[in-house]
Design a protein around this motif. Structure first.
Motif, PDB file in Angstrom:
ATOM      1  N   ALA A 102      25.387  12.562  40.862  1.00 47.25           N
ATOM      2  CA  ALA A 102      26.695  12.069  41.282  1.00 47.25           C
ATOM      3  C   ALA A 102      27.489  11.609  40.057  1.00 47.25           C
ATOM      4  N   ASP A 205      20.215   7.779  41.783  1.00 46.34           N
ATOM      5  CA  ASP A 205      21.172   8.866  41.606  1.00 46.34           C
ATOM      6  C   ASP A 205      20.566  10.136  42.198  1.00 46.34           C
ATOM      7  N   TYR A 208      25.071  14.079  45.389  1.00 46.68           N
ATOM      8  CA  TYR A 208      25.992  14.103  46.522  1.00 46.68           C
ATOM      9  C   TYR A 208      25.245  14.295  47.830  1.00 46.68           C
ATOM     10  N   PRO A 213      27.828   8.906  46.381  1.00 48.43           N
ATOM     11  CA  PRO A 213      29.249   8.506  46.268  1.00 48.43           C
ATOM     12  C   PRO A 213      29.704   7.609  47.415  1.00 48.43           C
TER      13      PRO A 213
END
Length: 262
Positions: A102, A205, A208, A213
């Motif tokens: 992301a 992390d 997406y 996010p």
């Protein structure tokens, strides 16, 4: 010749199906029965279920596998190390399918941490109600650090009976467990943070696909700091970033390509 896909992610399942539809002989693996059912529901005809150590994976690779596609989770570090070692032992080509990370906003409330220990220590400096989306495997370490610091942990985990049992065994009470399959919208994340009076959010992390996010946007919208555990850096010999890229690689580089793709 067979392509073996370690299909522990959405991208892994999509890749296995795409390769099968293109005419390749594909076997896809999943650690859990649930993961195997997802593969079968998508139409995969060759599946294997259960965890594989290096010896077991090397043995499978030795039975006519031409390429190993490692599409495990970005934080399944040991699984990737095992896959690379087994591929070397069996003399089979290895390809890593790594979902893009992301794009983290440059914001004073977004903190980056290099590992789990740093993630936890940073979070404890920022708040006393830790809203964890790190996954169930990280919870024991998180609880062990939170208790002496007087911090409370709220954990969002997969709605799986084994995961819930693990949460209860390590000491989480029902009011600390949110069993919910992500990714979640910004609005739902905001509502959960408020409902559980979160003071800091912990996440990986995971890209997406993992809803990172949305988690961060929701936290910033309600003024919460977020600590983001960065991905491990491994010595992958070859990395691609989408199922389509894997298909093109296979079409151009593998012997015995499907008819119509010579």
């Amino acid at each position: 010749m067979v392509i073996l896909v370690l299909a522990g992610t959405l991208e892994g399942r999509e890749t296995a199906l795409l390769l099968q539809q293109a005419g390749f002989a594909v076997t896809a693996t999943a650690v859990t029965d649930y993961g195997c059912r997802l593969l079968q529901q998508q139409g995969l005809t060759g599946t294997l279920t259960g965890p594989l150590d290096e010896a077991a994976l090397a043995a499978i690779l030795g039975r006519g596998v031409q390429l190993l596609v490692d599409a495990t989770h970005p934080f399944a570090e040991q699984a990737s190390r095992t896959a690379m070692a087994a591929a070397r032992t069996a003399g089979v080509a290895y390809l890593r399918l790594e979902r893009p990370g992301a794009a983290l906003p440059d914001h004073p409330l977004v903190y980056r941490a290099r590992d789990l220990t740093t993630t936890i220590s940073q979070a404890l400096e920022l708040g006393k109600v830790l809203f964890s989306t790190l996954g169930s495997k990280s919870l024991a370490s998180l609880l062990a650090a939170a208790a002496p610091a007087g911090a409370r942990v709220v954990a969002r985990v997969l709605p799986d009976s084994e995961v819930i049992r693990h949460c209860r065994q390590i000491g989480l009470t029902p009011d600390q467990i949110i069993a919910l399959q992500g990714p979640c919208s910004v609005e739902l994340n905001k509502a959960l943070y408020r409902q559980y009076r979160a003071e800091v959010v912990l996440t990986k992390d995971s890209g997406y696909t993992g809803g990172v996010p949305e988690k961060i946007a929701a936290a910033l919208a309600v003024g919460l700091p977020v600590v983001v555990w960065q991905r491990p850096l491994l010595p992958y010999p070859l990395v691609l970033h989408s199922p389509a890229e894997v298909l093109q690689y296979c079409l151009h580089n593998l012997a015995g390509r499907p008819p119509g793709h010579q």
